[in-house]
Design an enzyme around this catalytic site. Structure first.
Site, PDB file in Angstrom:
ATOM      1  N   HIS A  48     -23.876 -17.553 -68.941  1.00 30.92           N
ATOM      2  CA  HIS A  48     -22.852 -18.368 -69.143  1.00 30.92           C
ATOM      3  C   HIS A  48     -22.082 -18.987 -67.855  1.00 30.92           C
ATOM      4  O   HIS A  48     -20.838 -19.394 -68.218  1.00 30.92           O
ATOM      5  CB  HIS A  48     -21.694 -17.972 -70.437  1.00 30.92           C
ATOM      6  CG  HIS A  48     -22.491 -17.486 -71.392  1.00 30.92           C
ATOM      7  ND1 HIS A  48     -22.580 -17.915 -72.580  1.00 30.92           N
ATOM      8  CD2 HIS A  48     -22.866 -16.094 -71.576  1.00 30.92           C
ATOM      9  CE1 HIS A  48     -23.536 -17.139 -73.534  1.00 30.92           C
ATOM     10  NE2 HIS A  48     -23.580 -15.860 -72.813  1.00 30.92           N
ATOM     11  N   SER A 108     -19.617 -39.023 -46.529  1.00 30.90           N
ATOM     12  CA  SER A 108     -18.814 -39.876 -47.537  1.00 30.90           C
ATOM     13  C   SER A 108     -18.693 -41.131 -46.442  1.00 30.90           C
ATOM     14  O   SER A 108     -18.177 -40.947 -45.614  1.00 30.90           O
ATOM     15  CB  SER A 108     -17.753 -39.487 -48.187  1.00 30.90           C
ATOM     16  OG  SER A 108     -16.849 -40.429 -48.502  1.00 30.90           O
ATOM     17  N   LYS A 157     -16.311 -34.784 -45.825  1.00 28.82           N
ATOM     18  CA  LYS A 157     -17.253 -34.678 -46.915  1.00 28.82           C
ATOM     19  C   LYS A 157     -18.619 -34.195 -46.288  1.00 28.82           C
ATOM     20  O   LYS A 157     -19.094 -34.689 -45.334  1.00 28.82           O
ATOM     21  CB  LYS A 157     -17.611 -35.642 -47.793  1.00 28.82           C
ATOM     22  CG  LYS A 157     -16.289 -35.846 -48.761  1.00 28.82           C
ATOM     23  CD  LYS A 157     -16.205 -34.923 -50.143  1.00 28.82           C
ATOM     24  CE  LYS A 157     -17.211 -35.228 -50.907  1.00 28.82           C
ATOM     25  NZ  LYS A 157     -17.241 -35.237 -52.068  1.00 28.82           N
ATOM     26  N   GLU A 206     -28.833 -33.322 -55.545  1.00 31.60           N
ATOM     27  CA  GLU A 206     -28.704 -34.029 -56.785  1.00 31.60           C
ATOM     28  C   GLU A 206     -29.567 -35.042 -57.111  1.00 31.60           C
ATOM     29  O   GLU A 206     -29.785 -35.411 -58.205  1.00 31.60           O
ATOM     30  CB  GLU A 206     -27.110 -34.710 -56.252  1.00 31.60           C
ATOM     31  CG  GLU A 206     -26.201 -33.953 -56.068  1.00 31.60           C
ATOM     32  CD  GLU A 206     -24.992 -34.468 -55.477  1.00 31.60           C
ATOM     33  OE1 GLU A 206     -24.328 -35.099 -55.991  1.00 31.60           O
ATOM     34  OE2 GLU A 206     -24.820 -34.337 -54.162  1.00 31.60           O
TER      35      GLU A 206
END
Ligand code: ARG
Length: 456
Positions: free
Chosen positions: A155, A276, A282, A289
Site C-alpha cells: 500500500h 526545467s 530541477k 516517466e
C-alpha cells in the site's frame, strides 16, 4: 496498369489509391518479402512449375532489387498498393516475361502472412536479447546490494525491511517470464503459410517443406484458411510486449518515486535526466516517466489488433491490413523503452544510507517484535495485539520500538522479554532471519542470483 487490372475497365480514383495503399508502412517488410519470393521462386524452379532459367533470373534480380532498396535507390509507388506488388512490379520492369511467373501458386494473402511472420520472428529474437541485457544490469545492481537494507512496501506504506538486491531480483523474475513468453510466442509463429494461396491452397505441386526450410521455419501451416487469416501470433506478440511494458512501467514508477526528495533512494545520471525551462533547481526523471507513458501506446496496439480481428469472417479480409502499424509501433516503442531504461538503470546511483534510514522508521520491525513474543510462547494473535498497542505508545512519543528501555518493553509486552529482543528486532536480523526460499536474506538472494547467472 495494376497487376490485378485485367478485370477492370476504369481506373481507380487517386483518393482510392491513397486510401487502399499500405506501401507507406509495409515497405518496412521489403526484406522479408524479397527473401520469401526468392524461396518461392527457387522452389517453383526445382519443382518444374516454372522454367529453371526463369527461376534463376528471378532470384538474381530480386537480390539486385534488395540491394537497390537498401542503397535507397528505389522509389516505391503508391499506385502499386503494397510492398508485395511494388516488388513484383519492379521485377517485371527489370526482366519482363520471366518476372510474370513469380506469383504462380501464390496469393498476396499467404505472402503477407509469410512476411509478417518472418518480421515478428526476427523481432522476437532481437527483443528477447534486449530483455536479456536489461536482466544482466538488474543482476549486477542486485549483486552489489545484497546487504543494502531498504523498506519493503505494501500500500506504499513501509512494511518490512528487505534489501535492494531482493527488490531488484523481483524485477529479474518478471523479465525472465517475459523472455519465456516471447520464446513461447515464437513457437506458435514458426509455421510457414505459403501454399495456402488465397484461401484454398493451390493445385500446383508446391514443395512447402522446402520453402519452410529455406526461410528457417520449423513447420508449415496445416490449414489454408487458417494459414492466411491467422493473426494470433501478432496478437500474442503484442500481448508479450504489453507485459514487458507493464513491468517496465512499474519499475519506472518506482524510479520516479525513488528519485524524489521525499524518498531519496536513487539519483539518475545526468545523461538520462532533464531540467526545467523555468525552475533552475530541477532534475526530472523523464526516462522513467516516458516509459510509463508509452506503456499505454503498446496496450493500444494490442487492443487495435484484438478489435480488428474480432468480427471478421474467414478467410482474408482487407481489415487485416491494419495489423501492421500496430505491431510496428509495439516493436519500436518497446525496443526504444528497453534500450533507454537499461542505460538509465545501469548508470543510476543508489543512496544506501537513505534507504537504511527509511527502513529504520515506520516500525518495519513490528512483525519481528510480534514474532519474538511468539517465540517466547505468546499466541500470534495476542502478540499482534500487544505489538499494536506498543506501536501506538511509541507513535505518541515519536520513537521506535527499539528505543524503549527493557523495563518499558517488559511493562508493555511481558516480563519474559529479555535483552536479546534488541537483536531480534534489529533490521539486520529482520532481513537475515528471512531465509526461506524467496526471502530477502542475503545468502538466499545470493543463491537466487547465482542460479540466474547460470541461466542467462
Ligand atoms: N496489403 C495487404 C495487407 O497488408 C496484402 C494482402 C492483400 N490481399 C488482398 N486480397 N487484397 O493485408
Amino acid at each position: 496498369m495494376k497487376l490485378w487490372g485485367g478485370r477492370f475497365a476504369g481506373a481507380t480514383d487517386s483518393a482510392m489509391d491513397d486510401f487502399n495503399s499500405s506501401i507507406r508502412f509495409d515497405q518496412r517488410l521489403y526484406r522479408q518479402d524479397i527473401k520469401g519470393s526468392m524461396a518461392h521462386a527457387t522452389m517453383l524452379g526445382r519443382q518444374g512449375i516454372i522454367p529453371k532459367e526463369d527461376a534463376d533470373l528471378i532470384v538474381k534480380t530480386l537480390g539486385e532489387i534488395l540491394q537497390d532498396i537498401e542503397a535507397g535507390k528505389v522509389n516505391f509507388r503508391v499506385d502499386a498498393e503494397d510492398i508485395h506488388m511494388n516488388v513484383e512490379t519492379l521485377l517485371i520492369e527489370r526482366i519482363g516475361e520471366p518476372g510474370k511467373r513469380l506469383h504462380t501458386g501464390r496469393s498476396r494473402n499467404d505472402q503477407v502472412a509469410l512476411d509478417f511472420k518472418m518480421f515478428v520472428k526476427d523481432e522476437i529474437q532481437e527483443i528477447s536479447n534486449m530483455v536479456t541485457d536489461l536482466m544482466k544490469v538488474i543482476l549486477s545492481v542486485a549483486e552489489k546490494n545484497l546487504d543494502t537494507i531498504m523498506p519493503g512496501y505494501t500500500h506504499l506504506q513501509r512494511a518490512q525491511p528487505i534489501t535492494l538486491a531482493h527488490h531488484m531480483m523481483a524485477y529479474y523474475h518478471m523479465f525472465s517470464r517475459d523472455r519465456e513468453r516471447l520464446s513461447d510466442c515464437l513457437k506458435r509463429t514458426d509455421y510457414m503459410p505459403l501454399g495456402s494461396g488465397a484461401l484454398a491452397g493451390t493445385t500446383y505441386p508446391l514443395d512447402r517443406e522446402f520453402v519452410a526450410k529455406e526461410l528457417g521455419f520449423a513447420n508449415v501451416t496445416a490449414n489454408s484458411l487458417d494459414g492466411v487469416s491467422d493473426r494470433d501470433f501478432a496478437i500474442e506478440f503484442c500481448s508479450c510486449m504489453s507485459l514487458i511494458m507493464m513491468h517496465l512501467s512499474r519499475f519506472s514508477e518506482e524510479m520516479v518515486l525513488w528519485s524524489s526528495l521525499e524518498f531519496g533512494f536513487v539519483e539518475m545520471d545526468d545523461a538520462y535526466s532533464t531540467g526545467s525551462s523555468i525552475m533552475p533547481q530541477k532534475k526530472n526523471p523523464d526516462v522513467a516517466e516516458l516509459v510509463r507513458g508509452k506503456t499505454g501506446r503498446v496496450y493500444g496496439d494490442l487492443m487495435t489488433l484484438l478489435t480488428v480481428m474480432k468480427g471478421i469472417p474467414l478467410a482474408y479480409n482487407k481489415d487485416m491490413q491494419e495489423d501492421k502499424e500496430a505491431v510496428f509501433d509495439a516493436v519500436d516503442t518497446g525496443k526504444m523503452c528497453l534500450d533507454i531504461f537499461t542505460r538509465m538503470l545501469a548508470t543510476c546511483k543508489f543512496k544506501n544510507e537513505n534507504m537504511y534510514a527509511a527502513a529504520s522508521k515506520g516500525f518495519t520491525n513490528a512483525t519481528d517484535f510480534a514474532d519474538y513474543l511468539v517465540k517466547k510462547g505468546t499466541p500470534f494473535r495476542t502478540a499482534h495485539e500487544i505489538t499494536g498497542k506498543l506501536v501506538l505508545h511509541c507513535l505518541g512519543l515519536g520513537i521506535g520500538i527499539e528505543d524503549l528501555s527493557l523495563t518499558e518493553l517488559q511493562e508493555l509486552g511481558g516480563d519474559f522479554i529479555q535483552e536479546d529482543v534488541y537483536d531480534a528486532i534489529s533490521l539486520k536480523t529482520c532481513v537475515d532471519q528471512r531465509k526461506l526460499i524467496g526471502g530477502p536474506c542475503s545468502d538466499t538472494v545470493k543463491a537466487d542470483i547465482e542460479k540466474a547467472k547460470a541461466e542467462l
